[in-house]
Design a protein around this motif. Structure first.
Motif, PDB file in Angstrom:
ATOM      1  N   ALA A 140     -12.126  -8.650  -3.017  1.00  0.00           N
ATOM      2  CA  ALA A 140     -11.921  -9.284  -4.200  1.00  0.00           C
ATOM      3  C   ALA A 140     -10.878 -10.366  -4.187  1.00  0.00           C
ATOM      4  O   ALA A 140     -10.651 -11.241  -5.126  1.00  0.00           O
ATOM      5  N   GLY A 141     -10.425 -10.415  -2.984  1.00  0.00           N
ATOM      6  CA  GLY A 141      -9.447 -11.638  -2.769  1.00  0.00           C
ATOM      7  C   GLY A 141      -7.964 -11.356  -2.831  1.00  0.00           C
ATOM      8  O   GLY A 141      -7.027 -12.188  -2.872  1.00  0.00           O
ATOM      9  N   PHE A 142      -7.624 -10.007  -2.797  1.00  0.00           N
ATOM     10  CA  PHE A 142      -6.298  -9.784  -3.104  1.00  0.00           C
ATOM     11  C   PHE A 142      -5.782  -8.969  -1.573  1.00  0.00           C
ATOM     12  O   PHE A 142      -6.454  -8.566  -0.764  1.00  0.00           O
ATOM     13  N   SER A 143      -4.635  -9.334  -1.233  1.00  0.00           N
ATOM     14  CA  SER A 143      -3.962  -9.013  -0.238  1.00  0.00           C
ATOM     15  C   SER A 143      -2.365  -8.648  -0.040  1.00  0.00           C
ATOM     16  O   SER A 143      -1.956  -8.831  -1.232  1.00  0.00           O
ATOM     17  N   GLY A 144      -1.796  -8.195   0.758  1.00  0.00           N
ATOM     18  CA  GLY A 144      -0.301  -7.923   0.809  1.00  0.00           C
ATOM     19  C   GLY A 144       0.114  -7.052  -0.234  1.00  0.00           C
ATOM     20  O   GLY A 144      -0.647  -5.834  -0.445  1.00  0.00           O
ATOM     21  N   ARG A 145       1.156  -7.321  -1.124  1.00  0.00           N
ATOM     22  CA  ARG A 145       1.807  -6.364  -1.990  1.00  0.00           C
ATOM     23  C   ARG A 145       0.763  -6.450  -3.127  1.00  0.00           C
ATOM     24  O   ARG A 145       0.737  -5.359  -3.861  1.00  0.00           O
ATOM     25  N   ASP A 146      -0.022  -7.638  -3.557  1.00  0.00           N
ATOM     26  CA  ASP A 146      -0.875  -7.420  -4.525  1.00  0.00           C
ATOM     27  C   ASP A 146      -2.091  -6.229  -4.281  1.00  0.00           C
ATOM     28  O   ASP A 146      -2.255  -5.626  -5.355  1.00  0.00           O
ATOM     29  N   ALA A 147      -2.739  -6.266  -3.177  1.00  0.00           N
ATOM     30  CA  ALA A 147      -3.638  -5.233  -2.833  1.00  0.00           C
ATOM     31  C   ALA A 147      -2.875  -3.895  -2.802  1.00  0.00           C
ATOM     32  O   ALA A 147      -3.769  -2.847  -3.300  1.00  0.00           O
ATOM     33  N   ALA A 148      -1.744  -3.748  -2.491  1.00  0.00           N
ATOM     34  CA  ALA A 148      -1.129  -2.276  -2.261  1.00  0.00           C
ATOM     35  C   ALA A 148      -0.813  -1.820  -3.619  1.00  0.00           C
ATOM     36  O   ALA A 148      -1.017  -0.551  -4.041  1.00  0.00           O
ATOM     37  N   VAL A 149      -0.236  -2.660  -4.532  1.00  0.00           N
ATOM     38  CA  VAL A 149      -0.311  -2.378  -6.082  1.00  0.00           C
ATOM     39  C   VAL A 149      -1.433  -2.051  -6.709  1.00  0.00           C
ATOM     40  O   VAL A 149      -1.496  -0.937  -7.353  1.00  0.00           O
ATOM     41  N   LEU A 150      -2.442  -2.905  -6.481  1.00  0.00           N
ATOM     42  CA  LEU A 150      -3.724  -2.252  -7.155  1.00  0.00           C
ATOM     43  C   LEU A 150      -4.217  -1.127  -6.407  1.00  0.00           C
ATOM     44  O   LEU A 150      -4.698  -0.373  -7.303  1.00  0.00           O
ATOM     45  N   TYR A 151      -3.949  -0.839  -5.339  1.00  0.00           N
ATOM     46  CA  TYR A 151      -4.570   0.479  -4.678  1.00  0.00           C
ATOM     47  C   TYR A 151      -3.902   1.443  -5.297  1.00  0.00           C
ATOM     48  O   TYR A 151      -4.631   2.612  -5.778  1.00  0.00           O
ATOM     49  N   ARG A 152      -2.355   1.441  -5.276  1.00  0.00           N
ATOM     50  CA  ARG A 152      -1.716   2.765  -5.860  1.00  0.00           C
ATOM     51  C   ARG A 152      -2.359   3.030  -7.426  1.00  0.00           C
ATOM     52  O   ARG A 152      -2.195   3.941  -7.895  1.00  0.00           O
ATOM     53  N   THR A 153      -2.195   1.589  -8.319  1.00  0.00           N
ATOM     54  CA  THR A 153      -2.571   1.949  -9.713  1.00  0.00           C
ATOM     55  C   THR A 153      -3.988   2.402  -9.985  1.00  0.00           C
ATOM     56  O   THR A 153      -4.066   3.311 -10.643  1.00  0.00           O
ATOM     57  N   VAL A 154      -4.992   1.933  -9.473  1.00  0.00           N
ATOM     58  CA  VAL A 154      -6.377   2.356  -9.542  1.00  0.00           C
ATOM     59  C   VAL A 154      -6.845   3.695  -9.031  1.00  0.00           C
ATOM     60  O   VAL A 154      -7.267   4.533  -9.685  1.00  0.00           O
ATOM     61  N   THR A 155      -6.223   3.933  -7.857  1.00  0.00           N
ATOM     62  CA  THR A 155      -6.376   5.472  -7.359  1.00  0.00           C
ATOM     63  C   THR A 155      -5.612   6.550  -8.234  1.00  0.00           C
ATOM     64  O   THR A 155      -6.028   7.464  -8.593  1.00  0.00           O
ATOM     65  N   ASP A 156      -4.429   6.228  -8.703  1.00  0.00           N
ATOM     66  CA  ASP A 156      -3.718   6.992  -9.554  1.00  0.00           C
ATOM     67  C   ASP A 156      -4.388   7.242 -10.844  1.00  0.00           C
ATOM     68  O   ASP A 156      -4.482   8.509 -11.445  1.00  0.00           O
TER      69      ASP A 156
END
Length: 232
Positions: A140-156
């Motif tokens: 989707a075009g996300f990497s680095g901290r942006d991807a990490a924050v999204l990962y934590r947010t959507v999985t939680d």
């Protein structure tokens, strides 16, 4: 001479315990049975020993304690959710497919889900799930901290909503029925002059299914990611 059948956990709590050839999978089988039959709070080493027909200290030869057993159950549910999964379609379709799989696995094992949803299992299954989600966000075009924050947010969010739904399934039946009736009765009786917006919405509330709630939440998450993506 015919081979002996594999040992299995005792089926009824009142039956005479049978001595079992212990193994980690057998202990997890027994733990899952206890949790789903008797509730998450019932899982203790002594209860497991009774279920397996052994002294409860024998369990400690395979697990360091109850917490490691809980993490083992968490891994099992994630393994079930991910079994045979290969992402299909665009990133948003792939994420939605994975979220639905996690929810489905949690609802098959609601007692375990309510016990493990907030845990970090640090297992291969969890690592694979993280890899899949992060790869989806990279597409989707996300990497680095942006991807990490999204990962934590959507999985939680996915785990929290699925665990909430699972926790309702393991509630005391009378309490659960009372809560369901509240939407059909008490909410409809709320004074319209004092709660005008609630009075307008009340006739619709009881008819909203859990599937509709989950899909609505999933759509909101995906729409939010699309919006953030459009501003990059």
């Amino acid at each position: 001479m015919p081979s002996q059948p594999a040992a299995t956990p005792a089926k009824a709590s009142g039956s005479r315990p049978r001595r079992a050839q212990l193994s980690a999978p057998l202990i997890l089988d027994a733990a899952a049975l206890v949790v789903e039959r008797d509730g998450p709070a019932a899982l203790t080493l002594r209860k497991l020993g009774t279920e397996l027909g052994v002294n409860h200290t024998a369990v400690l030869r395979h697990f360091s304690g109850k917490d490691q057993i809980v993490l083992g159950l968490a891994e099992r549910v994630l393994e079930e959710a991910l079994e045979g999964f290969e992402p299909q379609g665009e990133w948003d379709d792939a994420f939605a497919q994975l979220a639905r799989r996690v929810r489905a696995a949690y609802l098959v094992h609601p007692g375990i889900a309510s016990l493990v949803a907030a845990r970090v299992s640090r297992s291969q299954a969890e690592f694979r799930g993280a890899e899949l989600v992060l790869a989806t966000f990279e597409r989707a075009g996300f990497s680095g901290r942006d991807a990490a924050v999204l990962y934590r947010t959507v999985t939680d969010l996915t785990l929290a909503l699925s665990a909430y739904e699972a926790s309702v399934l393991v509630m005391d039946p009378a309490a659960r029925a009372g809560d369901e009736l509240a939407m059909q009765r008490e909410y409809l009786l709320a004074p319209a002059q004092e709660f005008p917006h609630l009075a307008k919405a009340a006739p619709e509330l009881a008819g909203i299914s859990n599937d509709e709630i989950f899909e609505s939440a999933l759509s909101l998450v995906i729409d939010g990611i699309r919006f953030r993506r459009s501003g990059r």
